[in-house]
Design a protein around this motif. Structure first.
Motif, mmCIF file in Angstrom:
data_model
loop_
_atom_site.group_PDB
_atom_site.id
_atom_site.type_symbol
_atom_site.label_atom_id
_atom_site.label_comp_id
_atom_site.label_asym_id
_atom_site.label_seq_id
_atom_site.Cartn_x
_atom_site.Cartn_y
_atom_site.Cartn_z
ATOM 1 N N GLY A 302 -45.572 -13.837 -22.577
ATOM 2 C CA GLY A 302 -44.593 -13.395 -23.449
ATOM 3 C C GLY A 302 -44.395 -14.283 -24.677
ATOM 4 O O GLY A 302 -44.301 -13.652 -25.891
ATOM 5 N N PHE A 303 -44.428 -15.567 -24.660
ATOM 6 C CA PHE A 303 -44.600 -16.454 -25.785
ATOM 7 C C PHE A 303 -45.755 -15.934 -26.688
ATOM 8 O O PHE A 303 -45.806 -16.108 -27.992
ATOM 9 N N TYR A 304 -46.970 -15.835 -26.128
ATOM 10 C CA TYR A 304 -48.229 -15.401 -27.053
ATOM 11 C C TYR A 304 -47.959 -14.096 -27.727
ATOM 12 O O TYR A 304 -48.118 -14.010 -28.964
ATOM 13 N N GLN A 305 -47.124 -13.138 -27.001
ATOM 14 C CA GLN A 305 -46.828 -11.893 -27.618
ATOM 15 C C GLN A 305 -45.974 -12.170 -28.928
ATOM 16 O O GLN A 305 -46.195 -11.491 -30.167
ATOM 17 N N GLN A 306 -45.001 -12.992 -28.775
ATOM 18 C CA GLN A 306 -43.896 -13.279 -29.710
ATOM 19 C C GLN A 306 -44.496 -13.959 -30.852
ATOM 20 O O GLN A 306 -44.251 -13.690 -32.091
ATOM 21 N N ALA A 307 -45.168 -14.972 -30.609
ATOM 22 C CA ALA A 307 -46.074 -15.887 -31.780
ATOM 23 C C ALA A 307 -47.053 -14.966 -32.471
ATOM 24 O O ALA A 307 -47.294 -15.066 -33.647
ATOM 25 N N GLN A 363 -35.092 -1.279 -34.685
ATOM 26 C CA GLN A 363 -34.515 -1.924 -33.285
ATOM 27 C C GLN A 363 -35.286 -2.968 -32.768
ATOM 28 O O GLN A 363 -34.926 -4.092 -32.409
ATOM 29 N N GLN A 364 -36.545 -2.584 -32.550
ATOM 30 C CA GLN A 364 -37.642 -3.402 -32.187
ATOM 31 C C GLN A 364 -37.820 -4.741 -33.097
ATOM 32 O O GLN A 364 -38.010 -5.927 -32.556
ATOM 33 N N PHE A 365 -38.064 -4.322 -34.421
ATOM 34 C CA PHE A 365 -38.441 -5.502 -35.473
ATOM 35 C C PHE A 365 -37.183 -6.374 -35.315
ATOM 36 O O PHE A 365 -37.235 -7.515 -35.369
ATOM 37 N N ARG A 366 -35.898 -5.930 -35.159
ATOM 38 C CA ARG A 366 -34.584 -6.766 -35.214
ATOM 39 C C ARG A 366 -34.433 -7.758 -33.987
ATOM 40 O O ARG A 366 -34.241 -8.825 -34.222
ATOM 41 N N SER A 367 -34.859 -7.012 -32.976
ATOM 42 C CA SER A 367 -34.908 -7.919 -31.473
ATOM 43 C C SER A 367 -36.146 -8.915 -31.527
ATOM 44 O O SER A 367 -35.748 -10.104 -31.059
ATOM 45 N N ASP A 368 -37.150 -8.726 -32.425
ATOM 46 C CA ASP A 368 -38.092 -9.577 -32.450
ATOM 47 C C ASP A 368 -37.821 -10.866 -33.369
ATOM 48 O O ASP A 368 -38.732 -11.645 -33.855
ATOM 49 N N GLY A 369 -36.979 -10.805 -34.304
ATOM 50 C CA GLY A 369 -36.504 -11.469 -35.606
ATOM 51 C C GLY A 369 -37.475 -11.316 -36.438
ATOM 52 O O GLY A 369 -37.653 -12.304 -37.382
ATOM 53 N N THR A 370 -38.319 -10.277 -36.703
ATOM 54 C CA THR A 370 -39.111 -10.203 -37.772
ATOM 55 C C THR A 370 -38.847 -9.257 -39.011
ATOM 56 O O THR A 370 -39.583 -8.694 -39.889
ATOM 57 N N TYR A 371 -37.585 -8.517 -38.807
ATOM 58 C CA TYR A 371 -37.175 -7.404 -39.525
ATOM 59 C C TYR A 371 -36.980 -7.733 -40.946
ATOM 60 O O TYR A 371 -37.370 -7.085 -41.933
ATOM 61 N N THR A 372 -36.343 -9.036 -41.202
ATOM 62 C CA THR A 372 -36.225 -9.258 -42.766
ATOM 63 C C THR A 372 -37.629 -9.651 -43.141
ATOM 64 O O THR A 372 -37.542 -9.369 -44.596
#
Length: 519
Positions: A302-307, A363-372
């Motif tokens: 999970g951490f590897y995916q997020q990074a 919604q997926q980008f917002r949950s990942d914190g990468t939308y902005t």
């Protein structure tokens, strides 16, 4: 900014604790065995035994009889019911477990010899370890606490627990204390109102974490220093206080001897902060190091995916296109599907496809914190389209650029192409009189310094990895003293042997003289 940052929440903590004792042992047996490990850590002043005990938390918390096993461990360490340390821990256990233990107290106290032997276990480190398990016990019932709005109970216990740990000031307690601060911050993160609200309880715990950081630096507690630094960065990012996070990074030094999981988290948060500050080169270096250090398979994926998600966005912001092999990894293929569509739109410079992809997976980008960060890619998409057109045509009019890239006016197209030329995206010139973009003939890449720079970057990365591996190696404590003692013993044996040889020669000489005289 990062509405939901669960990369090192409860699931992430389970991931780092995958390695533990044999799973066929009952939970109560594992807890009692860990008492011996903690006692060895205190006697030998070696934190490795404590770390072995902490690794078993994931195995223990998965047991179906975890509350009963925890109650058994508390009563084993503190057999006297009137013991204050035992009462504090048992108050956090379920009512049925406490009532069941009260019935067993009579039989436990009857055996005086056993009680006397168990009193030896009553040391501060054991109490802190059991308190940590009580925190985990509450973490296991998060769903129940959320449904009944009782999460404040775990936060109150954690607050008192970390205060008690600070009052002990024992170096053998440092690894357990670092883990306790993790759960302390995690409890408060889930109290309403949730971040990024300015009234969130995460803002109230910052003075406590800062005080813990100062104490850890003064006491040279590397485990707590690394853990609290990561928690403060996470805290600041959750409320979008990027300036304060940057000041923390500038005024503190992350310990070089920190555990690998803390280093990965620190690099991830540092990369996120630098990406928000438009320092994409530094952000890319930190995120790339985080993905290299983190596990690529197993529960920690999970951490590897997020990074990797954040790394892909940063590469796009830098004007680079991630390799297709990144999206073909089995552990990343499903998680990176929205980002694969995003890369396809950016690669061809199709602005309409880019906007459609952002809207579809918002919604997926917002949950990942990468939308902005993804919203910044609009100019990169246009620049990519301009670069594709410059490679396809030696001369193209600004009107055709407007038609192909869906730009509103020729003035906007002229401004965009001029900025792309200035930024080095394309090698071309503008004919303002006739309104054309004229592409400069391509140069030989090997006549520039680009190959040597790429080769130097690879060598630097490998040498850095080699240095980190050397620094991460562990050596037995006081090994040099043993070698010195052995060398002294060897010299003493040599002296004794030389003395015996000399005495033996002297005796032989005396015997020869006597025999000669006798003849």
């Amino acid at each position: 900014m990062a509405d939901k940052m669960d990369i090192d929440a409860a699931n992430g903590d389970k991931e780092e604790e995958k390695v533990g004792p044999a799973p066929n042992l009952p939970a109560e047996r594992i807890i009692t065995n860990n008492f011996n490990l903690i006692n060895q850590a205190v006697d030998s002043f070696d934190a490795r035994f404590t770390l072995r005990a902490l690794r078993s938390i994931a195995t223990i918390r998965k047991a179906t009889d975890f509350p009963e096993a925890l109650a058994f461990g508390i009563r084993t360490a503190f057999p006297k019911p009137q013991n204050n340390a035992r009462q504090v821990l048992e108050e956090m256990l379920p009512e049925d477990v406490r009532s069941g233990g009260a019935q067993q107290n009579g039989g436990g106290e009857a055996n005086g010899a056993a009680v006397k032997e168990q009193d030896v276990v009553e040391i501060a480190e054991v109490w802190v370890y059991l308190g940590l398990l009580v925190q985990v016990s509450d973490a296991q019932y998060w769903v129940y606490l959320f449904d009944h709005q009782e999460y404040q109970r775990g936060a109150d216990f954690s607050s008192n627990f970390v205060d008690k740990i600070r009052s002990f000031n024992r170096r053998t307690m440092d690894p357990i204390g670092a883990k306790a601060y993790f759960y302390y911050a995690l409890f408060h993160e889930n109290l309403a109102p949730l971040p990024p609200s300015e009234q969130s309880p995460v803002i109230e715990i910052r003075p406590v974490l800062m005080a813990a950081l100062r104490s850890a630096v003064i006491r040279k507690d590397d485990e707590t220093q690394a853990a609290v630094t990561v928690l403060l960065l996470r805290n600041y990012i959750s409320t979008a206080d990027i300036t304060q996070a940057d000041l923390l990074i500038a005024q503190t030094q992350f310990p070089a001897s920190a555990a690998n999981n803390q280093v990965c988290r620190y690099l991830y948060y540092l990369g996120r902060i630098r990406a928000i500050q438009l320092a994409y080169t530094e952000a890319h270096a930190n995120l790339e190091s985080a993905t290299r250090k983190s596990p690529t398979a197993g529960p920690a994926v999970g951490f590897y995916q997020q990074a990797t998600k954040l790394l892909i966005v940063v590469e796009l912001l830098m004007g680079d296109i991630p390799e297709r092999s990144t999206f073909r990894q089995p552990s990343l293929e499903a998680a990176l599907h929205p980002y694969f569509k995003l890369v396809q739109a950016v690669r061809v410079g199709d602005l309409q496809a880019f906007l459609k992809c952002v809207h579809a997976y918002e919604q997926q980008f917002r949950s990942d914190g990468t939308y902005t960060l993804i919203l910044r890619l609009r100019q990169n998409v246009i620049k990519t389209g301009v670069r594709m057109l410059s490679l396809s045509y030696s001369r193209i009019s600004l009107r055709d650029i407007c038609t192909r890239l869906h730009i509103s006016s020729e003035e906007s197209a002229e401004y965009i192409t001029a900025k792309a030329i200035r930024d080095g995206v394309i090698e071309a010139t503008l004919d303002h009189t006739h309104g054309h973009l004229i592409t400069t003939p391509a140069r030989d890449t090997y006549s520039t310094t680009e190959p040597s720079e790429a080769f130097h970057a690879r060598i630097e990365a490998l040498l850095g990895m080699r240095d980190e591996c050397v620094m991460a190696m562990r050596y037995p404590m006081n090994k040099h003293r043993q070698e010195i003692a052995e060398a002294a013993k060897a010299r003493e044996r040599e002296r004794e042997l030389a003395k015996e040889i000399i005495e033996g020669d002297a005796d032989a000489d005396d015997g020869d003289e006597g025999g000669f005289e006798g003849m």
